[in-house]
Design a protein around this motif. Structure first.
Motif, PDB file in Angstrom:
ATOM      1  N   GLU A 107      19.667  52.026 -84.927  1.00  0.00           N
ATOM      2  CA  GLU A 107      20.942  51.323 -84.762  1.00  0.00           C
ATOM      3  C   GLU A 107      21.581  51.012 -86.107  1.00  0.00           C
ATOM      4  O   GLU A 107      22.814  51.062 -86.254  1.00  0.00           O
ATOM      5  N   LEU A 108      20.747  50.690 -87.106  1.00  0.00           N
ATOM      6  CA  LEU A 108      21.274  50.412 -88.445  1.00  0.00           C
ATOM      7  C   LEU A 108      21.924  51.660 -89.048  1.00  0.00           C
ATOM      8  O   LEU A 108      23.025  51.592 -89.606  1.00  0.00           O
ATOM      9  N   SER A 161      28.025  41.459 -90.134  1.00  0.00           N
ATOM     10  CA  SER A 161      27.856  42.238 -88.907  1.00  0.00           C
ATOM     11  C   SER A 161      26.469  41.998 -88.325  1.00  0.00           C
ATOM     12  O   SER A 161      25.557  41.534 -89.018  1.00  0.00           O
ATOM     13  N   ALA A 162      26.324  42.317 -87.041  1.00  0.00           N
ATOM     14  CA  ALA A 162      25.026  42.218 -86.367  1.00  0.00           C
ATOM     15  C   ALA A 162      24.788  43.478 -85.557  1.00  0.00           C
ATOM     16  O   ALA A 162      25.715  44.034 -84.961  1.00  0.00           O
ATOM     17  N   LEU A 163      23.541  43.931 -85.517  1.00  0.00           N
ATOM     18  CA  LEU A 163      23.183  45.136 -84.781  1.00  0.00           C
ATOM     19  C   LEU A 163      22.984  44.828 -83.306  1.00  0.00           C
ATOM     20  O   LEU A 163      22.536  43.734 -82.943  1.00  0.00           O
ATOM     21  N   PRO A 164      23.284  45.778 -82.439  1.00  0.00           N
ATOM     22  CA  PRO A 164      22.948  45.600 -81.016  1.00  0.00           C
ATOM     23  C   PRO A 164      21.441  45.733 -80.821  1.00  0.00           C
ATOM     24  O   PRO A 164      20.746  46.347 -81.640  1.00  0.00           O
ATOM     25  N   HIS A 173      28.916  44.858 -96.563  1.00  0.00           N
ATOM     26  CA  HIS A 173      28.622  44.363 -95.220  1.00  0.00           C
ATOM     27  C   HIS A 173      27.213  43.770 -95.195  1.00  0.00           C
ATOM     28  O   HIS A 173      26.236  44.480 -95.485  1.00  0.00           O
ATOM     29  N   VAL A 174      27.091  42.497 -94.880  1.00  0.00           N
ATOM     30  CA  VAL A 174      25.797  41.859 -94.646  1.00  0.00           C
ATOM     31  C   VAL A 174      25.453  42.075 -93.172  1.00  0.00           C
ATOM     32  O   VAL A 174      26.226  41.690 -92.284  1.00  0.00           O
ATOM     33  N   ILE A 175      24.308  42.686 -92.907  1.00  0.00           N
ATOM     34  CA  ILE A 175      23.974  43.115 -91.547  1.00  0.00           C
ATOM     35  C   ILE A 175      22.669  42.459 -91.099  1.00  0.00           C
ATOM     36  O   ILE A 175      21.624  42.608 -91.752  1.00  0.00           O
ATOM     37  N   GLU A 176      22.717  41.737 -89.988  1.00  0.00           N
ATOM     38  CA  GLU A 176      21.512  41.149 -89.399  1.00  0.00           C
ATOM     39  C   GLU A 176      21.252  41.773 -88.035  1.00  0.00           C
ATOM     40  O   GLU A 176      22.023  42.609 -87.562  1.00  0.00           O
ATOM     41  N   GLY A 177      20.141  41.365 -87.417  1.00  0.00           N
ATOM     42  CA  GLY A 177      19.816  41.867 -86.086  1.00  0.00           C
ATOM     43  C   GLY A 177      18.698  42.878 -86.056  1.00  0.00           C
ATOM     44  O   GLY A 177      18.348  43.383 -84.980  1.00  0.00           O
ATOM     45  N   LEU A 178      18.104  43.224 -87.211  1.00  0.00           N
ATOM     46  CA  LEU A 178      16.940  44.103 -87.209  1.00  0.00           C
ATOM     47  C   LEU A 178      15.766  43.371 -86.576  1.00  0.00           C
ATOM     48  O   LEU A 178      15.484  42.211 -86.893  1.00  0.00           O
ATOM     49  N   ARG A 179      15.062  44.039 -85.673  1.00  0.00           N
ATOM     50  CA  ARG A 179      14.005  43.356 -84.930  1.00  0.00           C
ATOM     51  C   ARG A 179      12.800  42.999 -85.788  1.00  0.00           C
ATOM     52  O   ARG A 179      11.991  42.146 -85.392  1.00  0.00           O
ATOM     53  N   ASP A 180      12.686  43.615 -86.971  1.00  0.00           N
ATOM     54  CA  ASP A 180      11.587  43.230 -87.860  1.00  0.00           C
ATOM     55  C   ASP A 180      11.965  42.060 -88.764  1.00  0.00           C
ATOM     56  O   ASP A 180      11.173  41.647 -89.618  1.00  0.00           O
ATOM     57  N   GLY A 181      13.169  41.505 -88.583  1.00  0.00           N
ATOM     58  CA  GLY A 181      13.573  40.307 -89.309  1.00  0.00           C
ATOM     59  C   GLY A 181      14.240  40.556 -90.645  1.00  0.00           C
ATOM     60  O   GLY A 181      14.742  39.620 -91.266  1.00  0.00           O
ATOM     61  N   ARG A 182      14.273  41.800 -91.101  1.00  0.00           N
ATOM     62  CA  ARG A 182      14.887  42.071 -92.392  1.00  0.00           C
ATOM     63  C   ARG A 182      16.413  42.007 -92.296  1.00  0.00           C
ATOM     64  O   ARG A 182      16.988  42.064 -91.211  1.00  0.00           O
TER      65      ARG A 182
END
Length: 467
Positions: free
Chosen positions: A100-101, A90-93, A123-132
């Motif tokens: 948002e997470l 998944s990816a965050l908006p 669920h592997v989640i990307e899209g955090l603005r700090d890169g984590r």
């Protein structure tokens, strides 16, 4: 091959409904390795999927009942297992904040696991603005308790940042070779003797069960700490719930809480309960809903797997409980901490007089209204057995890594139930204590404000303790 399901796990399966999913979860935040590329999250997902060709038996179990099982639940292996259903990417908006997470985890946690499949998701989640990168996992409470879930996670982590080729929690591990002389040591006489000792022990525990029950009821009737409560006050937290969830999380340096404990001669768990009790007090005061009587919390007590005959590392539920008064009627934080400490000490002394089996039995009786009433369709007809659940699960003491990614934090998600709309669970990790607050989205309005109140109560306890 079908495996029997223990009564506690069966209760969790029977009590589950669309409005009351019965799974526990975890949110882990990872900082990428220095050599990570732009597609790190996708690569991590693909690696975890490719490592899932051989799964541990626990992660292949699904519940089953039929005429052949006389209507009783059993575990059967899933013959049509589909890893892409259980492992998702998944990816965050944007803007990709923690907010948002947590919103995404709230929605994921409110979705019931399908009984026709093994009862877990990741669920592997990307899209955090700090890169984590975040990983959210959930497993049905029929499979694991909080301690078991923590052990499953810990066994896949490492304190070596250079270790690679690490398997995900659901992958099968190579079996350890048995000592060469093990079969020689366990001769027929020893096996027979151990079986006899076990039978005698079970008989002795069963004989002591009525006495343990009477003592427990007497303590509860006197409003003393026990695995059963009779007179918790009714609050806005103690209503029927919906299936929608809200999740809030934050961590604090564990040394701050330990310093308060040292200065006040109380335990770390006492301080957690005092923080929580004070935060709940402020929250209910703000809503003009604070009762005159002190709220009570169910506090799970982990039992040693060996003593309770439940191998927690391989799943199962090895948990007792104490009902603790939270001192929400007391304005002074020091007095509240002292009251909570006395209540917990009294409860532990009561448990010390019981065997692990008796503790589980008494705790099951204390939990029964929360489980049996939904099963019988009688929710809301009786007072809840307690106002909320507060638990503290020990986690890794050192910084951990997964395939070179540093674990920055781990936050538990738990189970609100009809009549108990809020659950506060803590996990210790390295130098921090990570709080996870899970509540019904409708019944517990503005849940995130409790984080501010927890922070304020920690400050107040430090001031009161002089640290």
């Amino acid at each position: 091959m079908a495996l029997p399901i223990d009564p506690t796990a069966t209760g969790f399966l029977l009590a589950e409904s669309r409005t009351m999913p019965m799974h526990v979860g975890s949110l882990q935040l990872y900082r990428k390795p220095e050599d990570a590329g732009r597609t790190y999250a996708r690569d991590l997902y693909e690696q975890m999927r490719s490592d899932s060709t051989d799964l541990a038996p626990l992660f292949l179990r699904r519940p089953h009942r039929s005429l052949a099982t006389a209507g009783q639940y059993t575990w059967v292996p899933d013959e049509q297992f589909d890893i892409e259903h259980h492992l998702r990417h998944s990816a965050l908006p944007k803007p990709g904040r923690i907010r948002e997470l947590l919103d995404l985890c709230s929605r994921l946690h409110g979705t019931r696991l399908a009984h026709e499949r093994p009862l877990w998701e990741a669920h592997v989640i990307e899209g955090l603005r700090d890169g984590r990168v975040a990983i959210y996992t959930k497993m049905h409470h029929a499979l694991v308790d909080g301690v078991s879930a923590m052990r499953l996670l810990q066994r896949v982590l490492s304190d070596d940042p250079d270790e690679r080729d690490m398997l995900p929690p659901w992958a099968a591990r190579p079996k350890r070779a048995k000592p060469a002389d093990e079969s020689a040591d366990r001769n027929l006489v020893e096996v027979t003797t151990n079986a006899l000792r076990t039978a005698i022990g079970i008989s002795a525990e069963a004989a002591g069960m009525p006495g343990a029950f009477i003592k427990t009821v007497r303590r509860a009737a006197r409003n003393e700490a026990a695995p059963i409560a009779f007179n918790p006050p009714r609050t806005i937290l103690n209503q029927n719930i919906t299936g929608a969830r809200r999740f809030a999380a934050q961590d604090w340096p564990i040394e701050r809480l330990k310093a308060i404990g040292r200065a006040s001669d109380t335990t770390l768990n006492d301080v957690v309960l005092a923080m929580s009790g004070g935060a709940i007090r402020r929250y209910l005061l703000e809503l003009n809903e604070l009762p005159d009587e002190p709220l009570v919390a169910m506090v799970p007590i982990g039992l040693k797997a060996k003593e309770s005959h439940l191998p927690s590392a391989d799943g199962g539920n090895a948990v007792g409980m104490v009902i603790a008064q939270l001192g929400t009627h007391l304005e002074d934080p020091a007095a509240r901490l002292t009251s909570i400490s006395d209540s917990m000490r009294s409860g532990k002394e009561a448990l010390a007089t019981m065997t692990p089996t008796q503790i589980v039995a008494m705790s099951a009786i204390g939990m029964s209204p929360a489980i049996l009433l939904p099963i019988l369709g009688a929710r809301g007809s009786l007072r809840p057995p307690f106002n909320l659940i507060i638990s503290n699960v020990p986690g890794p003491k050192n910084t951990q890594y997964f395939n070179g990614a540093r674990l920055d934090g781990m936050y538990p998600l738990s189970i609100p139930t009809h009549g108990v709309a809020l659950n506060i669970t803590c996990v210790s990790y390295a130098d921090d204590l990570c709080f996870g607050l899970t509540g019904c989205r409708r019944t517990v309005p503005h849940l995130q404000r409790l984080l501010t109140y927890l922070d304020g109560e920690l400050d107040a306890l430090e001031k009161a303790a002089g640290v």
